[in-house]
Structure formats: C-alpha cells, structure tokens
Write a protein that holds these residues in place. Structure first.
Motif, PDB file in Angstrom:
ATOM      1  N   VAL A 113       0.844  -1.190   0.000  1.00 49.30           N
ATOM      2  CA  VAL A 113       0.000   0.000   0.000  1.00 49.30           C
ATOM      3  C   VAL A 113       0.883   1.245   0.000  1.00 49.30           C
ATOM      4  CG1 VAL A 113      -1.636   1.314   1.411  1.00 49.30           C
ATOM      5  CG2 VAL A 113      -1.945  -1.138   1.116  1.00 49.30           C
ATOM      6  N   ALA A 114       0.467   2.276  -0.713  1.00 47.94           N
ATOM      7  CA  ALA A 114       1.294   3.483  -0.803  1.00 47.94           C
ATOM      8  C   ALA A 114       1.468   4.153   0.558  1.00 47.94           C
ATOM      9  CB  ALA A 114       0.682   4.464  -1.802  1.00 47.94           C
ATOM     10  N   VAL A 115       0.374   4.303   1.306  1.00 50.84           N
ATOM     11  CA  VAL A 115       0.408   5.054   2.562  1.00 50.84           C
ATOM     12  C   VAL A 115      -0.341   4.287   3.646  1.00 50.84           C
ATOM     13  CG1 VAL A 115      -0.113   7.250   3.703  1.00 50.84           C
ATOM     14  CG2 VAL A 115       0.390   7.224   1.252  1.00 50.84           C
ATOM     15  N   LEU A 116       0.252   4.211   4.815  1.00 51.17           N
ATOM     16  CA  LEU A 116      -0.437   3.737   6.009  1.00 51.17           C
ATOM     17  C   LEU A 116      -0.571   4.912   6.971  1.00 51.17           C
ATOM     18  CD1 LEU A 116       1.107   0.203   6.697  1.00 51.17           C
ATOM     19  CD2 LEU A 116      -1.184   0.737   5.844  1.00 51.17           C
ATOM     20  N   ALA A 124       6.199   1.304   2.962  1.00 49.50           N
ATOM     21  CA  ALA A 124       5.036   2.185   2.995  1.00 49.50           C
ATOM     22  C   ALA A 124       5.445   3.563   3.505  1.00 49.50           C
ATOM     23  CB  ALA A 124       3.951   1.615   3.900  1.00 49.50           C
ATOM     24  N   LEU A 125       4.793   4.590   2.992  1.00 48.89           N
ATOM     25  CA  LEU A 125       4.913   5.909   3.589  1.00 48.89           C
ATOM     26  C   LEU A 125       3.977   5.967   4.791  1.00 48.89           C
ATOM     27  CD1 LEU A 125       4.894   8.156   0.402  1.00 48.89           C
ATOM     28  CD2 LEU A 125       6.870   7.377   1.716  1.00 48.89           C
ATOM     29  N   VAL A 126       4.444   6.554   5.873  1.00 44.92           N
ATOM     30  CA  VAL A 126       3.633   6.644   7.087  1.00 44.92           C
ATOM     31  C   VAL A 126       3.161   8.078   7.281  1.00 44.92           C
ATOM     32  CG1 VAL A 126       3.606   6.451   9.602  1.00 44.92           C
ATOM     33  CG2 VAL A 126       4.709   4.677   8.219  1.00 44.92           C
ATOM     34  N   LEU A 127       1.854   8.236   7.297  1.00 47.18           N
ATOM     35  CA  LEU A 127       1.222   9.519   7.598  1.00 47.18           C
ATOM     36  C   LEU A 127       0.648   9.422   8.998  1.00 47.18           C
ATOM     37  CD1 LEU A 127      -0.130  12.260   7.162  1.00 47.18           C
ATOM     38  CD2 LEU A 127      -1.903  11.094   5.818  1.00 47.18           C
ATOM     39  N   MET A 128       1.237  10.143   9.931  1.00 47.11           N
ATOM     40  CA  MET A 128       0.745  10.113  11.295  1.00 47.11           C
ATOM     41  C   MET A 128      -0.485  11.006  11.408  1.00 47.11           C
ATOM     42  SD  MET A 128       1.092   8.820  14.295  1.00 47.11           S
ATOM     43  CE  MET A 128       2.766   8.180  14.297  1.00 47.11           C
ATOM     44  N   ASP A 129      -1.604  10.402  11.769  1.00 47.61           N
ATOM     45  CA  ASP A 129      -2.844  11.162  11.914  1.00 47.61           C
ATOM     46  C   ASP A 129      -2.933  11.652  13.350  1.00 47.61           C
ATOM     47  OD1 ASP A 129      -5.252  12.330  11.520  1.00 47.61           O
ATOM     48  OD2 ASP A 129      -6.337  10.512  10.983  1.00 47.61           O
ATOM     49  N   ALA A 130      -2.354  12.824  13.593  1.00 44.52           N
ATOM     50  CA  ALA A 130      -2.291  13.389  14.939  1.00 44.52           C
ATOM     51  C   ALA A 130      -3.025  14.712  15.054  1.00 44.52           C
ATOM     52  CB  ALA A 130      -0.840  13.571  15.365  1.00 44.52           C
ATOM     53  N   LYS A 131      -3.226  15.383  13.908  1.00 41.79           N
ATOM     54  CA  LYS A 131      -3.960  16.661  13.858  1.00 41.79           C
ATOM     55  C   LYS A 131      -3.462  17.654  14.894  1.00 41.79           C
ATOM     56  CE  LYS A 131      -8.132  14.506  11.958  1.00 41.79           C
ATOM     57  NZ  LYS A 131      -7.756  13.086  12.097  1.00 41.79           N
ATOM     58  N   ALA A 134      15.391  12.069  14.433  1.00 41.86           N
ATOM     59  CA  ALA A 134      15.878  11.569  15.711  1.00 41.86           C
ATOM     60  C   ALA A 134      14.752  11.063  16.609  1.00 41.86           C
ATOM     61  CB  ALA A 134      16.661  12.665  16.440  1.00 41.86           C
ATOM     62  N   SER A 135      13.496  11.348  16.257  1.00 44.87           N
ATOM     63  CA  SER A 135      12.359  10.956  17.090  1.00 44.87           C
ATOM     64  C   SER A 135      11.954   9.513  16.831  1.00 44.87           C
ATOM     65  CB  SER A 135      11.168  11.876  16.816  1.00 44.87           C
ATOM     66  OG  SER A 135       9.993  11.367  17.432  1.00 44.87           O
ATOM     67  N   PRO A 136      11.568   8.769  17.869  1.00 51.49           N
ATOM     68  CA  PRO A 136      11.080   7.401  17.665  1.00 51.49           C
ATOM     69  C   PRO A 136       9.741   7.342  16.940  1.00 51.49           C
ATOM     70  CG  PRO A 136      10.861   8.049  19.964  1.00 51.49           C
ATOM     71  CD  PRO A 136      11.660   9.118  19.301  1.00 51.49           C
ATOM     72  N   LEU A 137       9.061   8.485  16.803  1.00 47.56           N
ATOM     73  CA  LEU A 137       7.806   8.538  16.055  1.00 47.56           C
ATOM     74  C   LEU A 137       7.977   9.233  14.704  1.00 47.56           C
ATOM     75  CD1 LEU A 137       5.266   9.357  18.922  1.00 47.56           C
ATOM     76  CD2 LEU A 137       5.368   7.254  17.569  1.00 47.56           C
ATOM     77  N   PHE A 138       9.216   9.331  14.231  1.00 53.31           N
ATOM     78  CA  PHE A 138       9.490   9.984  12.957  1.00 53.31           C
ATOM     79  C   PHE A 138       8.686   9.341  11.834  1.00 53.31           C
ATOM     80  CE2 PHE A 138      12.373  10.124   9.139  1.00 53.31           C
ATOM     81  CZ  PHE A 138      12.095  11.436   8.806  1.00 53.31           C
ATOM     82  N   SER A 139       7.890  10.159  11.164  1.00 51.93           N
ATOM     83  CA  SER A 139       6.998   9.697  10.108  1.00 51.93           C
ATOM     84  C   SER A 139       7.285  10.464   8.825  1.00 51.93           C
ATOM     85  CB  SER A 139       5.534   9.905  10.530  1.00 51.93           C
ATOM     86  OG  SER A 139       5.258   9.246  11.754  1.00 51.93           O
ATOM     87  N   ASP A 140       6.714   9.998   7.725  1.00 49.40           N
ATOM     88  CA  ASP A 140       6.911  10.690   6.462  1.00 49.40           C
ATOM     89  C   ASP A 140       6.110  11.983   6.386  1.00 49.40           C
ATOM     90  OD1 ASP A 140       8.571   8.681   4.778  1.00 49.40           O
ATOM     91  OD2 ASP A 140       7.004   7.471   5.712  1.00 49.40           O
ATOM     92  N   ALA A 141       4.964  12.008   7.066  1.00 46.39           N
ATOM     93  CA  ALA A 141       4.104  13.192   7.065  1.00 46.39           C
ATOM     94  C   ALA A 141       3.205  13.141   8.289  1.00 46.39           C
ATOM     95  CB  ALA A 141       3.263  13.252   5.784  1.00 46.39           C
ATOM     96  N   VAL A 142       2.556  14.268   8.573  1.00 46.03           N
ATOM     97  CA  VAL A 142       1.676  14.355   9.734  1.00 46.03           C
ATOM     98  C   VAL A 142       0.501  15.271   9.392  1.00 46.03           C
ATOM     99  CG1 VAL A 142       2.981  16.291  10.731  1.00 46.03           C
ATOM    100  CG2 VAL A 142       1.583  14.842  12.226  1.00 46.03           C
ATOM    101  N   THR A 143      -0.664  14.974   9.953  1.00 49.47           N
ATOM    102  CA  THR A 143      -1.806  15.881   9.806  1.00 49.47           C
ATOM    103  C   THR A 143      -1.706  16.982  10.848  1.00 49.47           C
ATOM    104  OG1 THR A 143      -3.175  14.470  11.236  1.00 49.47           O
ATOM    105  CG2 THR A 143      -3.344  14.121   8.856  1.00 49.47           C
ATOM    106  N   VAL A 144      -2.082  18.211  10.434  1.00 50.44           N
ATOM    107  CA  VAL A 144      -1.984  19.367  11.322  1.00 50.44           C
ATOM    108  C   VAL A 144      -3.254  20.207  11.214  1.00 50.44           C
ATOM    109  CG1 VAL A 144       0.540  19.513  11.324  1.00 50.44           C
ATOM    110  CG2 VAL A 144      -0.762  20.674   9.524  1.00 50.44           C
ATOM    111  N   GLY A 147       6.252  15.794   4.994  1.00 51.03           N
ATOM    112  CA  GLY A 147       5.042  16.383   4.449  1.00 51.03           C
ATOM    113  C   GLY A 147       4.054  16.762   5.526  1.00 51.03           C
ATOM    114  N   LEU A 148       3.156  17.663   5.166  1.00 49.59           N
ATOM    115  CA  LEU A 148       2.067  18.068   6.049  1.00 49.59           C
ATOM    116  C   LEU A 148       0.753  17.923   5.301  1.00 49.59           C
ATOM    117  CD1 LEU A 148       3.384  21.441   7.566  1.00 49.59           C
ATOM    118  CD2 LEU A 148       3.652  19.142   8.506  1.00 49.59           C
TER     119      LEU A 148
END
Length: 295
Positions: free
Chosen positions: A60-63, A93-100, A119-129, A151-152
């Motif tokens: 899958v492209a994004v999780l 997979a690219l990881v988009l963290m849904d954290a808003k 450096a963060s253990p939760l480093f993701s490819d992108a995040v929702t803001v 990405g954002l």
C-alpha cells in the motif's frame, strides 16, 4: 557531503504510481479489536497493528495510524505505535501520522519534532496538522518538513458537519477560511517547486504540503483544490463515499487525491490475505475512477 532528502511529495507520487493511490488507516477501535477476536488492551492492540503492517506495508502506498487509538493505552500503546511506524517504513510504505496537531511557538515546534525529526522514535513521512490557530502557527512544522523531506496535511474542508462553522466562514476579503488555507498550501508547494527540481515519473509531480478534504462533501468546484500538492480524502467506505464519487467531488484535481480508507479494509481482518485483497480492490477502483476523469 550530505544528500538532501527527497521531498515527501515526490516520494508520495512514486509510491502512488507503483502501488496505487490509496491510504489505509490503522484505527484500532475497540469495536474492531472485538470483531477480530482480540482483547481491548495492549496485547490486542499490538496484535491488530502488527497484522495490518504485515498485510499491507509492502504493497500500500500510505499507512495512516491514528495516534489517539494508541495513546489511549498510555506509554505501552505509544511504544506499539513506535514499532508500527518503524516496521511500516522499513517495508516501504509511507507513514502519515494522523495526529492533527496544532499549537503555537515552542509547543508547535515540539509537536513538529515529534513526527518530523529523524531523531524521534515517532518519525513519520508526514503528519496531519490543524491550521485553526492561524496558518502561521504551523511554521515550525513547515520548516522541519522542508529540512527533512517530510510532508504536512492541513485540515481544510473536513467532512464532519461541525467543521462548516469555521471552515466556510468568510473573511473580510471575501475568501472563506478553507480557501485561505488552500491558498497558503499552494504557496508552500510553489516555493518547493521553485527550490527543488521536480522528480520524473509517469504522473505530474506533487508538492509536499497537502490538504485534508472530505470525499463526502459533494461538488467542491467553488474551492481552489488545485494546490500543487496531495489531497487526503477521508470518507471513502464506511462513511458512505465511493471511488466513483471522486471525480464529481474533486474534478480536475482527482489525480492528486489520496483516498483514505480505514474500516472499509480493516473489517475484513484478521486474515492477512483478505486484508490484502480488499486493499487492492480499493486501489484498483480509485485508479479506474481517476483514469476515467482523465478521459
């Protein structure tokens, strides 16, 4: 000499071309854990999340893990989330963290570092803001995304009815709040395009600064959806929208849409083969809808 990281938008376009234009949410609702025959505790959470990653991360492209469903179990749930992010990214997979996330000053900088600093253990490819403390409040996240190729996805036109009272409100200059957010994202992507050579591929390049636009909203032709970046479209599946609806909602921007499906795929677990089959079906239907619009 350190090589500059490839921007998220370029990596996203490549992943969508190779794997299909689909984002699958990892949303371990208590009801989903129960339907999978799992306990509503950390052990059930871990089994659920690892099964989804095993089934989908290599195709899958994004999780998109929804952080709240992990955080509700405290530090042990967050540890599971850290493992999910690392394993999913390792599988391609690219990881988009849904954290808003949305705040100001040093607090926003801390949120940005949580998801966009390598450096963060939760480093993701992108995040929702969330831009609703003013788009400028997101600057720490914008800066860190540019620095590390992240990405954002900013909330712009969400599908929940309550969103209208803020997002559709009209400013003194006649623009809606949502249109203003889209304009800011377009400017971010134009700046990226001017600074970073476009990656080649079979599809038009994407910027790294996307918008969240609900797939259930109907005709959005009054809004400037062509922002040069991706449009994350929740609402496919359990919320009622279908891939066939996408051209009518997004028009010419449909090729930039990343439809997000969660329960529509996850309810077919816990079998790995069934999860894979359902994700592939959704990706195929989305690709077919985009191609049809292109003709």
């Amino acid at each position: 000499m350190t090589t500059a990281p490839l921007p998220f938008g370029a990596r996203l376009r490549a992943a969508m071309d190779a794997r299909g234009p689909l984002c699958v949410g990892i949303d371990p609702h208590a009801s989903l854990l129960t339907s999978w025959g799992l306990s509503d505790d950390v052990a059930g959470l871990e089994r659920f999340a690892r099964t989804v990653v095993e089934a989908l991360a290599d195709r899958v492209a994004v999780l998109k893990p929804q952080s709240a469903f992990f955080e509700r179990f405290g530090s042990r749930g967050t540890a599971v989330l850290e493992d999910v992010v690392a394993q999913a990214r390792a599988a391609g997979a690219l990881v988009l963290m849904d954290a808003k996330r949305g705040d100001i000053g040093s607090t926003m900088a801390a949120y940005a570092a949580t998801y966009l600093d390598p450096a963060s253990p939760l480093f993701s490819d992108a995040v929702t803001v969330s831009p609703y403390l003013g788009y400028g409040s997101l600057q720490p996240a914008v800066d860190l995304a540019r620095e590390h190729g992240g990405g954002l996805f900013a909330l712009a036109l969400t599908s929940n009815p309550e969103g209208r009272e803020v997002q559709h409100a009209v400013r003194g200059d006649g623009r809606s709040v949502a249109a203003t957010v889209l304009d800011h994202l377009r400017e971010e992507n134009a700046r990226e395009a001017a600074e970073v050579p476009a990656a080649t591929g079979p599809s038009a390049p994407l910027g790294s600064f996307g918008a969240v636009v609900g797939a259930t909203l109907g005709d959005l032709s009054a809004y400037p959806l062509g922002i040069g970046g991706p449009l994350l479209a929740p609402g496919i599946g359990a919320q009622g929208a279908t891939p066939a609806d996408l051209p009518a909602v997004f028009g010419a921007a449909v090729r930039e849409v990343v439809p997000s499906v969660s329960r529509g795929v996850l309810r077919h677990g816990p079998g790995v083969a069934a999860l894979r089959s359902e994700a592939q079906r959704w990706a195929d239907e989305v690709r077919a809808a985009a191609v049809q619009e292109g003709h």
